[in-house]
Enzyme design. Structure first.
Site, short mmCIF file in Angstrom:
data_model
loop_
_atom_site.label_atom_id
_atom_site.label_comp_id
_atom_site.label_asym_id
_atom_site.label_seq_id
_atom_site.Cartn_x
_atom_site.Cartn_y
_atom_site.Cartn_z
N ALA A 11 -15.65 -3.96 50.80
CA ALA A 11 -15.31 -4.70 52.02
C ALA A 11 -13.82 -4.94 52.07
CB ALA A 11 -16.08 -6.02 52.06
N GLY A 15 -13.20 -0.57 54.51
CA GLY A 15 -14.63 -0.85 54.71
C GLY A 15 -14.86 -1.89 55.80
N PHE A 161 -8.27 7.72 58.37
CA PHE A 161 -6.85 7.91 58.72
C PHE A 161 -6.22 6.68 59.36
CE2 PHE A 161 -8.66 12.19 58.56
CZ PHE A 161 -7.74 12.82 57.74
N CYS A 275 -1.12 3.42 50.24
CA CYS A 275 -1.59 4.81 50.31
C CYS A 275 -0.54 5.87 50.00
CB CYS A 275 -2.15 5.08 51.70
SG CYS A 275 -3.63 4.11 52.01
N ARG A 345 0.97 -4.51 49.33
CA ARG A 345 0.86 -3.48 48.29
C ARG A 345 2.00 -2.46 48.41
NH1 ARG A 345 -5.44 -1.94 48.75
NH2 ARG A 345 -4.96 -2.21 50.97
#
Ligand SMILES: NC(=O)c1ccc[n+]([C@@H]2O[C@H](COP(=O)([O-])OP(=O)(O)OC[C@H]3O[C@@H](n4cnc5c(N)ncnc54)[C@H](O)[C@@H]3O)[C@@H](O)[C@H]2O)c1
Ligand SMILES: O=c1ccn([C@@H]2O[C@H](COP(=O)(O)OP(=O)(O)O[C@H]3O[C@H](CO)[C@@H](O)[C@H](O)[C@H]3O)[C@@H](O)[C@H]2O)c(=O)[nH]1
Length: 478
Positions: A11, A15, A161, A275, A345
């Site tokens: 989650a 998600g 994406f 990513c 991040r």
């Protein structure tokens, strides 16, 4: 059999929003998002969601409790679902073989093992996490080696994406949906079923199907191409700063070539986010394992250029502040890795702050969506500092950019939040020590206005000191 129930393992940033949009657009399907983290599930079930995304609150409110559920009961959700998304994290490995390069697949494997252990009946397992090529094959092997009697699985690859900060819009209007699967009749049947889910709101021509490996590789390739564009324009920004060319003008000129296109040519302090670095490194490691060192080195340059850009920016700050930032107060505007998200991040801000803290600067930080606890966590991590106590003494957190910049020697913009466009910079200037410096790591502010106020301005990809203005370089309007 049509898909009546979907379960999603994980989650997180993918998600949660992905399943929210599926539930919104497919009222005939029940969607259960599960996570092993109780806190995360509690947050998804509360008024304050665990992630900030424009439009997400409203979308969740419309479906939650109707056909969208968040739960920690992983096993029941797996048992009941016709289709199971694996949307768990796949961070870069920090240990063992492939350390610092390979994707850590332990969470994907744990998810696959759980599915094998409890699943009954016919299941379609969909790999949504970003993984190395052939991960679906490993999932398949784990499922088949551990499955209970009378169970059958089809494994599909369906990479995501979406970009953070525009996740809901990206999910509602994607450029394409990519589905990879076995080219057998069972594989094609499973692909058809997943297509059916997406066709609830996405035009058929945008749904691309292919073999599993192509699908897995396409995700890594897409991120590598996007990251490469940013590193390319950032490399050009260094040439601009050294010559008097203006990176905005160069990007405009280059991007108007229809073969190149204007998007993703925004020079910056460097790309961040969970990513790009991870997925390029994943590709690099894959190439190394395939004994393709030249290809691996080629893609690794994208990462090196990004690190160079961040370091170069901090070096410029230090140089302009008379070669010392020790004990100086520096206001950091923005800590998230991009605007419209609270995610930090791999944010460039972490690395900018790290270097300034190492030099002994006092940082007063303001970000509209990132809380102090998160910033402290990021800046006291063992890979960022060996002296967390000292770092804590150098940090302060602010509710407004005005209080953050009061009495500061410099303002450093790390995130391109829209609100930074509309601040009262005269007020900020008046409250700062002189000379007052502004370092625009996002190339977002009007340099001429700031110079007119009295700021010493440094921006990415352009020379902007007063001398240069006199020489006419300030004609480059951002
Ligand atoms: N963040 C993005 O914008 C983005 C976009 C496209 C693709 N991806 C990819 O999607 C995947 C997920 O990324 P994310 O940003 O959502 O990660 P995340 O860390 O936000 O969320 C992952 C969640 O999975 C949970 N989890 C881990 N193992 C589990 C298990 N066995 N059972 C149940 N829950 C489990 C974790 O507790 C966590 O909440 C990654 O592979 C990432 O590369 C991310
Ligand atoms: O011209 C640009 C565009 C972006 N960035 C920076 O690049 C980073 C990544 O931005 P973006 O790609 O918009 O956000 P992500 O959420 O990381 O999304 C990327 O990574 C996701 C995870 O794989 C993919 O799904 C998306 O398609 C891909 O855009 C951020 O720090 C941006 O500030 C720039 O510096 N210049």
């Amino acid at each position: 059999m049509m898909i009546k129930k979907i379960c999603c393992l994980g989650a997180g940033y993918v998600g949660g929003p992905t399943c929210t949009v599926i539930a919104l657009k497919c009222p005939d399907i029940q969607v259960v998002v599960v996570d092993k983290s109780e806190t995360r599930i509690q947050q998804w079930n509360s008024a304050i969601l665990p992630i900030y995304e424009p439009g997400l609150d409203e979308a969740v409110k419309k479906s939650r409790g109707r056909n969208l559920f968040f739960s920690t009961d992983v096993d029941s959700a797996i048992k009941e679902a016709d289709l199971i998304f694996i949307s768990v994290n796949t961070p870069t490995k920090t240990y063992g073989f492939g350390k610092g390069r390979a994707a850590d697949l332990r969470y994907v494997e744990a998810a696959a093992r759980r599915i094998a252990e409890v699943a009954v009946g016919k299941k379609i397992v969909v790999e949504k996490s970003t993984v190395p090529v052939k991960a679906a094959e490993s999932i398949n092997k784990i499922l088949r080696a551990n499955m209970r009697p009378n169970v059958s699985f089809q494994v599909l690859s369906n990479p995501e994406f979406l970009a953070e900060g525009s996740a809901v819009n990206d999910l509602l209007n994607p450029d394409r949906i990519l589905i990879g699967g076995d080219q057998t009749s069972e594989g094609k049947e499973a692909i058809e079923k997943l297509c059916w889910v997406y066709k609830h709101w996405i035009p058929e021509k945008k749904i691309i199907t292919m073999n599993t490996w192509s699908s897995e590789l396409s995700k890594l390739a897409a991120n590598a191409f996007l990251a490469q564009r940013i590193s390319s324009i950032n490399a050009i920004s260094a040439v601009c700063e050294a010559t008097g060319a203006c990176v905005s003008e160069v990007a405009h000129a280059v991007g108007t070539d229809s073969r190149i296109g204007p998007k993703f040519l925004q020079a910056s302090v460097g790309f961040g986010g969970s990513c790009f670095q991870k997925d390029v490194l994943n590709l690099v490691y894959l190439c190394e394992c395939l004994n393709l060192p030249e290809v691996a080195n080629y893609w690794y340059q994208v990462i090196e250029m990004n690190q160079f850009q961040r370091t170069r920016f901090v070096r410029r700050i230090t140089e302009k502040l008379f070669n010392t930032v020790t004990d100086k107060k520096i206001a950091i505007f923005g800590f998230a890795f991009k605007k419209d998200t609270g995610d930090t991040r791999e944010s460039a801000a972490i690395y900018v702050c790290k270097h300034l803290l190492e030099e002994g600067a006092h940082l007063s930080i303001y970000d509209p969506k990132v809380n102090a606890q998160q910033i402290i966590h990021d800046l006291t991590r063992p890979d960022i500092t060996e002296e967390p106590e000292k770092v804590l003494q150098l940090l302060s957190f602010h509710q407004t950019p005005y209080s953050a910049s009061e009495g500061a020697h410099a303002v450093v913009i790390c995130t391109e939040w829209d609100e930074f466009l509309h601040l009262d910079y005269k007020k900020i200037y008046n409250s700062m020590l002189k000379p007052a410096f502004l370092f625009d790591g996002r190339k977002m502010l009007n340099v001429e206005e700031l110079l007119a106020i009295g700021f010493q301005v440094e921006t990415i990809g352009r020379k902007t000191t007063r001398n240069n203005v006199n020489r006419g370089v300030a004609d480059c309007i951002l």
